[in-house]
Design a protein around this motif. Structure first.
Motif, PDB file in Angstrom:
ATOM      1  N   VAL A   1     -62.565 -37.844  10.982  1.00 27.80           N
ATOM      2  CA  VAL A   1     -63.031 -39.114  11.527  1.00 27.80           C
ATOM      3  C   VAL A   1     -64.074 -38.812  12.596  1.00 27.80           C
ATOM      4  O   VAL A   1     -63.791 -38.126  13.583  1.00 27.80           O
ATOM      5  CB  VAL A   1     -61.876 -39.938  12.124  1.00 27.80           C
ATOM      6  N   ALA A   2     -65.299 -39.313  12.381  1.00 29.45           N
ATOM      7  CA  ALA A   2     -66.385 -39.079  13.331  1.00 29.45           C
ATOM      8  C   ALA A   2     -66.454 -40.184  14.386  1.00 29.45           C
ATOM      9  O   ALA A   2     -66.863 -39.930  15.520  1.00 29.45           O
ATOM     10  CB  ALA A   2     -67.717 -38.991  12.595  1.00 29.45           C
ATOM     11  N   GLU A   3     -66.054 -41.405  13.997  1.00 31.25           N
ATOM     12  CA  GLU A   3     -66.135 -42.531  14.925  1.00 31.25           C
ATOM     13  C   GLU A   3     -65.161 -43.613  14.472  1.00 31.25           C
ATOM     14  O   GLU A   3     -64.944 -43.815  13.277  1.00 31.25           O
ATOM     15  CB  GLU A   3     -67.566 -43.080  14.971  1.00 31.25           C
ATOM     16  N   PHE A   4     -64.580 -44.321  15.443  1.00 34.28           N
ATOM     17  CA  PHE A   4     -63.636 -45.398  15.148  1.00 34.28           C
ATOM     18  C   PHE A   4     -63.824 -46.467  16.211  1.00 34.28           C
ATOM     19  O   PHE A   4     -63.666 -46.198  17.405  1.00 34.28           O
ATOM     20  CB  PHE A   4     -62.201 -44.861  15.157  1.00 34.28           C
ATOM     21  N   ALA A   5     -64.212 -47.676  15.782  1.00 31.95           N
ATOM     22  CA  ALA A   5     -64.557 -48.710  16.754  1.00 31.95           C
ATOM     23  C   ALA A   5     -64.444 -50.088  16.125  1.00 31.95           C
ATOM     24  O   ALA A   5     -64.424 -50.227  14.894  1.00 31.95           O
ATOM     25  CB  ALA A   5     -65.983 -48.490  17.271  1.00 31.95           C
ATOM     26  N   PRO A   6     -64.409 -51.146  16.943  1.00 29.08           N
ATOM     27  CA  PRO A   6     -64.508 -52.506  16.404  1.00 29.08           C
ATOM     28  C   PRO A   6     -65.803 -52.667  15.615  1.00 29.08           C
ATOM     29  O   PRO A   6     -66.832 -52.072  15.972  1.00 29.08           O
ATOM     30  CB  PRO A   6     -64.505 -53.376  17.669  1.00 29.08           C
ATOM     31  N   ALA A   7     -65.765 -53.475  14.568  1.00 25.07           N
ATOM     32  CA  ALA A   7     -66.916 -53.609  13.673  1.00 25.07           C
ATOM     33  C   ALA A   7     -68.174 -54.066  14.414  1.00 25.07           C
ATOM     34  O   ALA A   7     -69.263 -53.517  14.201  1.00 25.07           O
ATOM     35  CB  ALA A   7     -66.581 -54.576  12.540  1.00 25.07           C
ATOM     36  N   SER A   8     -68.036 -55.062  15.287  1.00 28.83           N
ATOM     37  CA  SER A   8     -69.214 -55.559  16.003  1.00 28.83           C
ATOM     38  C   SER A   8     -69.780 -54.505  16.943  1.00 28.83           C
ATOM     39  O   SER A   8     -70.996 -54.358  17.087  1.00 28.83           O
ATOM     40  CB  SER A   8     -68.857 -56.829  16.787  1.00 28.83           C
ATOM     41  N   GLU A   9     -68.904 -53.740  17.587  1.00 26.75           N
ATOM     42  CA  GLU A   9     -69.337 -52.664  18.476  1.00 26.75           C
ATOM     43  C   GLU A   9     -70.064 -51.576  17.687  1.00 26.75           C
ATOM     44  O   GLU A   9     -71.095 -51.055  18.118  1.00 26.75           O
ATOM     45  CB  GLU A   9     -68.113 -52.081  19.193  1.00 26.75           C
TER      46      GLU A   9
ATOM     47  N   ALA B   1     -63.206 -48.500  25.953  1.00 27.20           N
ATOM     48  CA  ALA B   1     -61.959 -49.042  25.406  1.00 27.20           C
ATOM     49  C   ALA B   1     -62.110 -49.414  23.933  1.00 27.20           C
ATOM     50  O   ALA B   1     -62.978 -50.211  23.572  1.00 27.20           O
ATOM     51  CB  ALA B   1     -61.525 -50.259  26.207  1.00 27.20           C
ATOM     52  N   GLY B   2     -61.298 -48.782  23.091  1.00 23.88           N
ATOM     53  CA  GLY B   2     -61.298 -49.100  21.671  1.00 23.88           C
ATOM     54  C   GLY B   2     -62.383 -48.426  20.863  1.00 23.88           C
ATOM     55  O   GLY B   2     -62.443 -48.595  19.647  1.00 23.88           O
ATOM     56  N   HIS B   3     -63.262 -47.653  21.498  1.00 22.06           N
ATOM     57  CA  HIS B   3     -64.378 -47.008  20.794  1.00 22.06           C
ATOM     58  C   HIS B   3     -64.271 -45.494  20.983  1.00 22.06           C
ATOM     59  O   HIS B   3     -64.510 -44.972  22.075  1.00 22.06           O
ATOM     60  CB  HIS B   3     -65.717 -47.517  21.330  1.00 22.06           C
ATOM     61  N   ALA B   4     -63.903 -44.800  19.901  1.00 25.43           N
ATOM     62  CA  ALA B   4     -63.739 -43.348  19.946  1.00 25.43           C
ATOM     63  C   ALA B   4     -64.804 -42.671  19.092  1.00 25.43           C
ATOM     64  O   ALA B   4     -65.201 -43.194  18.046  1.00 25.43           O
ATOM     65  CB  ALA B   4     -62.345 -42.956  19.452  1.00 25.43           C
ATOM     66  N   VAL B   5     -65.256 -41.502  19.538  1.00 23.99           N
ATOM     67  CA  VAL B   5     -66.286 -40.766  18.803  1.00 23.99           C
ATOM     68  C   VAL B   5     -66.053 -39.272  18.997  1.00 23.99           C
ATOM     69  O   VAL B   5     -65.519 -38.838  20.019  1.00 23.99           O
ATOM     70  CB  VAL B   5     -67.707 -41.175  19.286  1.00 23.99           C
ATOM     71  N   ALA B   6     -66.444 -38.489  17.995  1.00 20.37           N
ATOM     72  CA  ALA B   6     -66.360 -37.029  18.083  1.00 20.37           C
ATOM     73  C   ALA B   6     -67.773 -36.472  18.060  1.00 20.37           C
ATOM     74  O   ALA B   6     -68.328 -36.185  16.996  1.00 20.37           O
ATOM     75  CB  ALA B   6     -65.532 -36.471  16.927  1.00 20.37           C
ATOM     76  N   CYS B   7     -68.382 -36.357  19.234  1.00 18.12           N
ATOM     77  CA  CYS B   7     -69.768 -35.900  19.340  1.00 18.12           C
ATOM     78  C   CYS B   7     -70.021 -35.348  20.733  1.00 18.12           C
ATOM     79  O   CYS B   7     -69.638 -35.964  21.728  1.00 18.12           O
ATOM     80  CB  CYS B   7     -70.732 -37.047  19.034  1.00 18.12           C
ATOM     81  N   HIS B   8     -70.708 -34.196  20.809  1.00 17.35           N
ATOM     82  CA  HIS B   8     -70.979 -33.566  22.101  1.00 17.35           C
ATOM     83  C   HIS B   8     -71.993 -34.334  22.945  1.00 17.35           C
ATOM     84  O   HIS B   8     -72.228 -33.969  24.109  1.00 17.35           O
ATOM     85  CB  HIS B   8     -71.463 -32.137  21.891  1.00 17.35           C
TER      86      HIS B   8
END
Length: 327
Positions: free
Chosen positions: A231-239, A308-315
């Motif tokens: 999973v590279a990113e997980f967030a609300p659709a609008s965000e 809040a609610g927005h996760a990402v895997a990136c340096h």
């Protein structure tokens, strides 16, 4: 709120003669009751494999290597074969990618409904057919089609039949694996509208899998972006639509045209996804990333919240860099 489904550090391996290929690598996400969560990414990123692992539908050489799949707090990976068979369709059902391949071509539509009901409930054939007729009406198909066979239906009608079968036992969660593949855009829109209407009426949750991010933005409440098994990113659709954080997500967003606003050149993402048997070191997207930094091939980023609610895997975001690699 307690999650309906919580996937924690799920791992799926393909054990091949040339070695072990990890197709799903420590994937985590959750789905709330009545929520539509999208799972997007290029072909081969592990979306379908993750879905089949959740329902324990994997076949050799695939095997679950670790993690948890908690459904209403119960770990589905600890259930035996009979317990899992009883769980499927009653609590979690699936709409497979190809409707024609999911329906038995030599058995009538009605008999396929009867088999589904009688596998899980002690229903007489007449009762099963009456409930099947109700389900077909629910998805806009004349109940007379119960006497027909799959090849007598159009692609859109077959897809509706498969959706009706998935709804047969009123499960709390339906996994929809590219349910509109191979349908024209008009039928696709009709099917999606019907799924939304049914979801609001029956209040089931949906894990919606597709490679079409533009579809998910307007259809889902939250979206998980997968790349090369992670999973590279997980967030609300609008965000995700207005503020995509991962360069891969940005590339996906720029790969589909807008029907409003100024015309712009579509850029896409150069290169191809990596061989999961020999994934790149560090960030798996780094060979294709336009914002690659020196740290990217050296250290693997972790999925972490940047707001809040927005996760990402990136340096690009300090939260994603493991502490040992920050010095």
């Amino acid at each position: 709120m307690t999650s309906l489904l919580e996937v924690k550090n799920l791992q799926v391996d393909y054990v091949l003669p040339r070695g072990v290929v990890r197709a799903v690598d420590n994937v985590s996400f959750d789905i709330q009751p009545g929520e539509i969560v999208g799972l997007a990414g290029e072909s081969g990123c592990g979306k379908t494999t993750a879905a089949h692992a959740i329902l324990r539908l994997l076949r050799p050489p695939a095997e679950i290597g670790g993690g948890q799949v908690l459904f209403q707090g119960k770990d589905l990976l600890t259930l035996n074969i009979d317990q899992m068979r009883a769980y499927r369709w009653r609590h979690i059902s699936i709409v497979f990618q190809s409707a024609m391949n999911s329906l038995n071509p030599v058995i009538s539509i009605g008999d396929q409904f009867v088999d589904t009901f009688q596998t899980h409930e002690k229903l007489r054939r007449r009762e099963a057919l009456e409930r099947a007729a109700e389900l077909l009406r629910l998805v806009g198909i004349d109940p007379s089609r119960l006497r027909g066979f799959p090849h007598e239906l159009s692609g859109g009608m077959r897809q509706r039949v498969v959706i009706a079968l998935a709804l047969a036992l009123r499960p709390e969660l339906i996994v929809m694996d590219e349910p509109t593949t191979a349908l024209d855009v008009v039928v696709q829109r009709d099917i999606l509208q019907q799924i939304q209407d049914l979801q609001k009426r029956l209040n089931f949750a949906v894990l919606f899998i597709t490679h079409d991010l533009s579809l998910l933005v307007e259809f889902s409440s939250r979206i998980a972006i997968m790349y090369a098994g992670k999973v590279a990113e997980f967030a609300p659709a609008s965000e995700l639509f207005h503020h995509p954080a991962h360069p891969y997500t940005v590339g996906l967003m720029e790969s589909f045209p807008s029907i409003t606003g100024e015309r712009r050149r579509l850029t896409g993402i150069p290169g191809s996804p990596p061989d999961l048997g020999r994934p790149p070191s560090g960030c798996r997207f780094n060979p294709r990333c336009p914002k690659r930094m020196e740290i990217c091939p050296a250290i693997e980023p972790r999925l972490a919240e940047i707001k809040a609610g927005h996760a990402v895997a990136c340096h690009l975001y300090p939260e994603s860099t493991p502490r040992a690699g920050r010095a």
